[in-house]
Design a protein around this motif. Structure first.
Motif, PDB file in Angstrom:
ATOM      1  N   VAL A   1      -8.943  17.936  -4.527  1.00 41.51           N
ATOM      2  CA  VAL A   1      -9.697  16.682  -5.535  1.00 41.51           C
ATOM      3  C   VAL A   1     -10.252  17.798  -5.940  1.00 41.51           C
ATOM      4  O   VAL A   1     -10.325  18.771  -7.349  1.00 41.51           O
TER       5      VAL A   1
ATOM      6  N   THR B   1      -2.316  10.159   4.540  1.00 43.61           N
ATOM      7  CA  THR B   1      -2.806   8.708   4.660  1.00 43.61           C
ATOM      8  C   THR B   1      -1.605   8.083   5.638  1.00 43.61           C
ATOM      9  O   THR B   1      -2.193   6.017   6.117  1.00 43.61           O
TER      10      THR B   1
ATOM     11  N   TRP C   1       2.174   7.116  -6.704  1.00 36.80           N
ATOM     12  CA  TRP C   1       0.598   7.183  -7.330  1.00 36.80           C
ATOM     13  C   TRP C   1       0.691   8.915  -7.315  1.00 36.80           C
ATOM     14  O   TRP C   1       0.632   9.486  -8.049  1.00 36.80           O
TER      15      TRP C   1
ATOM     16  N   ARG D   1      -5.653   7.079   7.902  1.00 33.98           N
ATOM     17  CA  ARG D   1      -6.130   6.789   6.881  1.00 33.98           C
ATOM     18  C   ARG D   1      -7.641   7.444   5.827  1.00 33.98           C
ATOM     19  O   ARG D   1      -7.670   7.676   4.753  1.00 33.98           O
ATOM     20  N   ARG D   2      -8.699   7.245   7.579  1.00 36.71           N
ATOM     21  CA  ARG D   2     -10.049   8.043   6.546  1.00 36.71           C
ATOM     22  C   ARG D   2      -9.938   9.510   6.531  1.00 36.71           C
ATOM     23  O   ARG D   2     -10.484  10.326   5.537  1.00 36.71           O
TER      24      ARG D   2
ATOM     25  N   PHE E   1     -16.629   2.068  -5.802  1.00 40.81           N
ATOM     26  CA  PHE E   1     -15.557   1.596  -6.087  1.00 40.81           C
ATOM     27  C   PHE E   1     -16.029   1.408  -7.397  1.00 40.81           C
ATOM     28  O   PHE E   1     -15.050   1.355  -8.209  1.00 40.81           O
TER      29      PHE E   1
ATOM     30  N   ILE F   1      -5.885   2.082  -6.484  1.00 44.01           N
ATOM     31  CA  ILE F   1      -6.082   2.413  -5.111  1.00 44.01           C
ATOM     32  C   ILE F   1      -7.691   2.220  -4.508  1.00 44.01           C
ATOM     33  O   ILE F   1      -7.737   2.738  -3.151  1.00 44.01           O
ATOM     34  N   HIS F   2      -8.144   2.639  -5.333  1.00 46.97           N
ATOM     35  CA  HIS F   2      -9.732   2.935  -4.098  1.00 46.97           C
ATOM     36  C   HIS F   2      -9.856   0.987  -4.540  1.00 46.97           C
ATOM     37  O   HIS F   2     -11.504   0.740  -3.891  1.00 46.97           O
TER      38      HIS F   2
ATOM     39  N   GLN G   1      -9.499  -1.713  -1.953  1.00 45.39           N
ATOM     40  CA  GLN G   1     -10.143  -1.499  -0.438  1.00 45.39           C
ATOM     41  C   GLN G   1     -11.361  -2.288  -0.605  1.00 45.39           C
ATOM     42  O   GLN G   1     -11.259  -3.305   0.826  1.00 45.39           O
TER      43      GLN G   1
ATOM     44  N   GLY H   1     -17.047   3.868 -10.378  1.00 47.11           N
ATOM     45  CA  GLY H   1     -15.597   4.921 -10.128  1.00 47.11           C
ATOM     46  C   GLY H   1     -15.200   4.083 -10.866  1.00 47.11           C
ATOM     47  O   GLY H   1     -14.410   5.360 -11.679  1.00 47.11           O
TER      48      GLY H   1
ATOM     49  N   LEU I   1       0.621   3.972  -2.982  1.00 44.03           N
ATOM     50  CA  LEU I   1       0.471   5.741  -2.880  1.00 44.03           C
ATOM     51  C   LEU I   1       2.074   6.444  -2.831  1.00 44.03           C
ATOM     52  O   LEU I   1       1.631   7.650  -3.323  1.00 44.03           O
TER      53      LEU I   1
ATOM     54  N   ARG J   1     -20.528   1.038  -0.677  1.00 47.62           N
ATOM     55  CA  ARG J   1     -19.134   1.523  -0.944  1.00 47.62           C
ATOM     56  C   ARG J   1     -18.405   0.890  -2.017  1.00 47.62           C
ATOM     57  O   ARG J   1     -17.767   1.795  -3.085  1.00 47.62           O
TER      58      ARG J   1
ATOM     59  N   VAL K   1      -7.196  14.572   0.914  1.00 48.34           N
ATOM     60  CA  VAL K   1      -6.928  14.550  -0.706  1.00 48.34           C
ATOM     61  C   VAL K   1      -8.453  14.860  -1.283  1.00 48.34           C
ATOM     62  O   VAL K   1      -8.489  15.526  -2.525  1.00 48.34           O
TER      63      VAL K   1
ATOM     64  N   ARG L   1       0.872  -1.146  -0.175  1.00 52.21           N
ATOM     65  CA  ARG L   1       0.271   0.452  -0.190  1.00 52.21           C
ATOM     66  C   ARG L   1       0.775   0.928   0.291  1.00 52.21           C
ATOM     67  O   ARG L   1       0.407   1.742  -0.684  1.00 52.21           O
TER      68      ARG L   1
HETATM   69  C1  HEM Z   1     -10.084   7.042  -0.286  1.00 59.31           C
HETATM   70  C2  HEM Z   1     -13.789   6.552  -2.483  1.00 59.31           C
HETATM   71  C3  HEM Z   1     -12.373   9.823  -6.299  1.00 59.31           C
HETATM   72  C4  HEM Z   1      -8.040   9.820  -3.858  1.00 59.31           C
HETATM   73  C5  HEM Z   1     -11.365   6.645  -0.620  1.00 59.31           C
HETATM   74  C6  HEM Z   1     -11.718   5.726   0.211  1.00 59.31           C
HETATM   75  C7  HEM Z   1     -13.136   6.427  -0.716  1.00 59.31           C
HETATM   76  C8  HEM Z   1     -13.047   6.994  -1.148  1.00 59.31           C
HETATM   77  C9  HEM Z   1     -14.686   5.740   0.380  1.00 59.31           C
HETATM   78  C10 HEM Z   1     -11.672   5.319   1.550  1.00 59.31           C
HETATM   79  C11 HEM Z   1     -11.684   6.505   2.478  1.00 59.31           C
HETATM   80  C12 HEM Z   1     -11.736   5.849   3.942  1.00 59.31           C
HETATM   81  O1  HEM Z   1     -10.380   4.954   4.389  1.00 59.31           O
HETATM   82  O2  HEM Z   1     -13.042   5.413   4.230  1.00 59.31           O
HETATM   83  C13 HEM Z   1     -13.618   8.014  -4.023  1.00 59.31           C
HETATM   84  C14 HEM Z   1     -14.607   7.629  -5.312  1.00 59.31           C
HETATM   85  C15 HEM Z   1     -14.158   7.997  -5.953  1.00 59.31           C
HETATM   86  C16 HEM Z   1     -12.851   8.572  -5.534  1.00 59.31           C
HETATM   87  C17 HEM Z   1     -16.365   6.942  -4.897  1.00 59.31           C
HETATM   88  C18 HEM Z   1     -14.871   8.614  -7.195  1.00 59.31           C
HETATM   89  C19 HEM Z   1     -15.432   7.842  -8.410  1.00 59.31           C
HETATM   90  C20 HEM Z   1     -10.611  10.254  -5.859  1.00 59.31           C
HETATM   91  C21 HEM Z   1      -9.964  10.752  -7.042  1.00 59.31           C
HETATM   92  C22 HEM Z   1      -9.027  10.877  -6.224  1.00 59.31           C
HETATM   93  C23 HEM Z   1      -8.747  10.205  -5.065  1.00 59.31           C
HETATM   94  C24 HEM Z   1     -10.526  11.812  -8.190  1.00 59.31           C
HETATM   95  C25 HEM Z   1      -7.320  11.671  -6.290  1.00 59.31           C
HETATM   96  C26 HEM Z   1      -7.524  11.964  -7.837  1.00 59.31           C
HETATM   97  C27 HEM Z   1      -7.855   8.940  -3.174  1.00 59.31           C
HETATM   98  C28 HEM Z   1      -6.643   8.651  -2.126  1.00 59.31           C
HETATM   99  C29 HEM Z   1      -7.819   7.046  -0.991  1.00 59.31           C
HETATM  100  C30 HEM Z   1      -8.955   7.855  -1.209  1.00 59.31           C
HETATM  101  C31 HEM Z   1      -5.454   8.366  -2.397  1.00 59.31           C
HETATM  102  C32 HEM Z   1      -6.600   7.351   0.187  1.00 59.31           C
HETATM  103  C33 HEM Z   1      -6.555   5.716  -0.111  1.00 59.31           C
HETATM  104  C34 HEM Z   1      -6.001   4.519   1.191  1.00 59.31           C
HETATM  105  O3  HEM Z   1      -5.798   5.597   2.212  1.00 59.31           O
HETATM  106  O4  HEM Z   1      -5.620   3.802   0.661  1.00 59.31           O
HETATM  107  N1  HEM Z   1     -12.094   7.028  -1.830  1.00 59.31           N
HETATM  108  N2  HEM Z   1     -12.588   8.612  -3.865  1.00 59.31           N
HETATM  109  N3  HEM Z   1      -9.747   9.685  -4.933  1.00 59.31           N
HETATM  110  N4  HEM Z   1      -9.203   7.989  -2.067  1.00 59.31           N
HETATM  111 FE1  HEM Z   1     -11.161   8.302  -3.051  1.00 59.31          FE
END
Ligand code: HEM
Length: 664
Positions: A512, A648, A221, A501-502, A357, A265-266, A269, A360, A218, A353, A508, A214
């Protein structure tokens, strides 16, 4: 007379590369044998070899830097790409200003990541094969350096001076940073690929390989994203057209692995939490790695023309061959293990959730496919019919804008959805708040004159996302506040520290949103004018007065500049002095490079570029004046995004660790 001592640096460099190649071959063979036989001694030997490769490649880099800094034109690369009058930072950066040197940098980074992995990765069942894959990648890059793109060819009769690097690359310090970030990104993403391959080879396609990597994923990325934005900033501050993204093929190919990695990365999860999408995650990381190689082939093979292309190098067929090999081996392995990796459970509900993902992921992949198609289409048509066709920005904008809006919409709702199935009532309540926020923001933006569809929708969706972030935070903080006797700030800090992380992902996503506003403003409401300003007089531009004060001509060793001194005034008050110029590098016989000067403010910029000759006998200056509203927010949003990504990755605090251990 031919003096062999003059050639020592070239020989030292070649020797180091060959030594690294030998060690890399050894590490692959001995590592594979050790991994297949579970022989710890052989595995350790391969790990030491991996560290040795890094030292040998470091020696090669030190040799190249010495040659550049001491203007040793007996090394062909230095003779062809450096010049003695360059400032020190340009000489250092010249190492990655052309094909051979940039492959050297890539190979060095790949060796560095491999050595780090060999030293710090936990000693588990996946590490031996992951190192074999990393070392196989090392063999490829080092052999390209050793055989087809050798930066250490010795010249028997060195020239007295070189031409210097491409003038466009000397013109901005970002040149020293942008390629480094991109390569750190590419190489970082090789690590999860290597672990994925190891998981397939060792028949362990569970989530172990993803959890293990992970941080690497990250980090890779994050660097790739930073590198992309740094490239955009360079383009904005150097190319003189006042934009940062032109859907140029080179820009396109480097965004492809970033898109698939963002999907990855999504979706990991989902596997971590629901044990689903095993095959999908493997596919995504294979695609990500394969796309970095395909992209490099497209850039380096000379098949496209672009401001950033390094054209006509001899490495094209090697990269194409490597891309085909990587694809065949990794997809072949995936097919071989299909029975173990295919999902046996279905989604309980799309409104969950994991559903968000998955959707997305579909949008990220659709964007990848559209950009790849638009980039490859002209090449394919030319290959088949011999005709030159171009796919311009309108195509890319038309396909990517709706997908981007879809991603923003999902980014708002996804984190609010629970796993498995959302409860209808809370979903409705959350959506009502978010859509309410979107409507209010959209209406306000409309009243303030934002009438174009995409910028208006972006503003609305950004508000929708901000409300979503507010709901997420209040959902986490309100129950804590109820149970705690401490004040809101203490509770907030405690939450942010414990749920890194959350909370990091909230930062993050906020980044965006900020970037999205910057893109909507600068893309939708850009003003671009040609202005003729008489010296001593002013012309109006977007609420400002531009007053041309003077012209100037400067000469420093290695550079001649001609430009204008322009004062920027607003409402009778002085704001700033800008000095747009044209630079000519080298002995004055290279192409002039426009060098705009920019005033950034929170709402917009004033971007001035010299658009005509600057002559002493002329009492006027022709300027290209550009204003891109909110453009600074793209750079600020990127800094927020990078900070959130780093956040994170911070290790969990002690107290939480203890609790997790106790729970386990
Ligand atoms: C983490 C959803 C788009 C970057 C997450 C999490 C969710 C999520 C649910 C986890 C939050 C948690 O741990 O509770 C989404 C959805 C997206 C989206 C549904 C749209 C399709 C993006 C975009 C970026 C991004 C466009 C960056 C350009 C990140 C990063 C994490 C994250 C870096 C942390 C990952 C980790 O901790 O391993 N996202 N996200 N996300 N998202 Fe998104």
């Amino acid at each position: 007379m031919f003096d062999p001592t003059q050639l020592s640096l070239a020989y030292l460099g070649s020797g180091s590369v060959l030594l690294a190649l030998g060690l890399a071959l050894y590490a692959v063979l001995v590592g594979a044998l050790g991994a297949a036989r579970h022989d710890a001694r052989l595995q350790t030997s391969a790990r030491y070899a991996a560290v040795g490769i890094f030292f040998a490649m470091t020696a090669a880099v030190v040799v190249m830097q010495t040659a550049l800094l001491t203007d040793d034109f007996s090394v062909k690369y230095v003779a062809e790409h450096s010049i003695s009058t360059s400032p020190t930072w340009v000489k250092v950066a010249t190492m990655w200003a052309a094909l051979e040197g940039s492959i050297l940098l890539w190979a060095w980074f790949a060796a560095g990541y491999t050595a780090l992995l060999a030293l710090v990765a936990p000693n588990d069942a996946l590490r031996p094969w992951a190192l074999v894959v990393m070392n196989a990648v090392n063999v490829f890059f080092i052999s390209v350096n050793g055989l087809v793109a050798n930066p250490f060819i010795a010249l028997a009769t060195p020239p007295l001076e070189g031409p210097g690097p491409n003038p466009l690359l000397q013109n901005h310090w970002m040149m020293a940073v942008h390629p480094i970030l991109i390569y750190l990104g590419y190489v970082g993403l090789t690590v999860p690929f290597a672990y994925a391959m190891s998981a397939l080879i060792t028949k362990r396609p569970g989530s172990e390989w993803m959890t293990q990597t992970r941080t690497w994923t990250l980090v890779g990325w994050g660097f790739l994203g930073l590198g992309k934005v740094a490239g955009g900033w360079w383009s904005y501050e150097v190319l003189g057209w006042g934009g940062y993204w032109a859907w140029d093929p080179v820009e396109n190919v480097s965004i492809l692995p970033w898109l698939t990695a963002t999907a990855f990365i999504h979706s990991v999860q989902v596997q971590e939490r629901r044990r689903m999408l095993k095959a999908w995650n493997l596919l995504l990381i294979i695609l990500t790695f394969a796309l970095t190689i395909l992209g490099t082939f497209i850039i380096r093979a000379g098949v496209i023309s672009s401001v950033h292309a390094f054209g006509d190098g001899p490495v094209g067929p090697y990269f194409l061959g490597f891309f085909l090999l990587v694809s065949a081996v990794s997809f072949g392995l995936l097919a071989l293990r299909w029975d173990q990796v295919r999902d046996r459970a279905d989604l309980d509900s799309v409104v969950s959730r994991e559903g968000s993902f998955l959707l997305g992921n579909v949008l990220f992949l659709a964007m990848t496919f559209a950009v790849l198609l638009g980039t490859l289409f002209p090449l394919l048509v030319e290959a088949v019919t011999g005709e030159k066709v171009t796919v311009g920005a309108p195509f890319f904008n038309q396909v990517s804008f709706p997908l981007w809006l879809g991603i923003l919409a999902l980014m708002g709702i996804g984190p609010l959805l629970p796993w498995r199935k959302a409860e209808e009532q809370s979903l409705r309540r959350n959506l009502a708040w978010m859509l309410g926020g979107a409507l209010v923001a959209g209406a306000l933006a409309y009243l303030f004159g934002v009438r174009k569809f995409y910028p208006l929708m972006t503003v609305a969706l950004c508000a929708y996302n901000l409300v979503s972030l507010g709901l997420l935070l209040s959902g986490a903080l309100v129950p804590r506040l109820r149970l705690s006797s401490q004040g809101p700030l203490r509770v907030f800090v405690q939450y942010a520290t414990e749920s890194r992380r959350r909370f990091g992902s909230m930062i993050v996503h906020f980044g965006v949103v900020v970037i999205a506003l910057g893109i909507a403003g600068s893309g939708g409401y850009r003003v671009d004018q040609q202005l003729r300003v008489t010296l001593g007089e002013s012309v109006p531009f977007q609420g400002y007065e531009l007053r041309a004060i003077d012209r100037f001509m400067e000469q420093t060793p290695g550079r001649i500049s001609a430009g204008a001194v322009v004062e920027v005034w607003r409402d009778g008050r002085f704001v700033a002095t800008l000095r747009p110029r044209v630079n000519v590098f080298g002995g004055g016989d290279t192409q002039p490079v426009p060098t705009p000067d920019v005033l950034y403010t929170a709402w917009h910029d004033v971007y001035l570029n010299v658009a005509g000759p600057v002559r002493p006998d002329q009492d006027f200056i022709v300027l290209r004046a550009v204003q891109s509203p909110l453009i600074a927010w793209i750079w600020i949003g990127t800094a927020i995004l990078a900070f959130g990504t780093a956040y994170t990755l911070l290790p969990a605090p002690r107290r939480q660790k203890r609790r997790v251990t106790a729970a386990a």
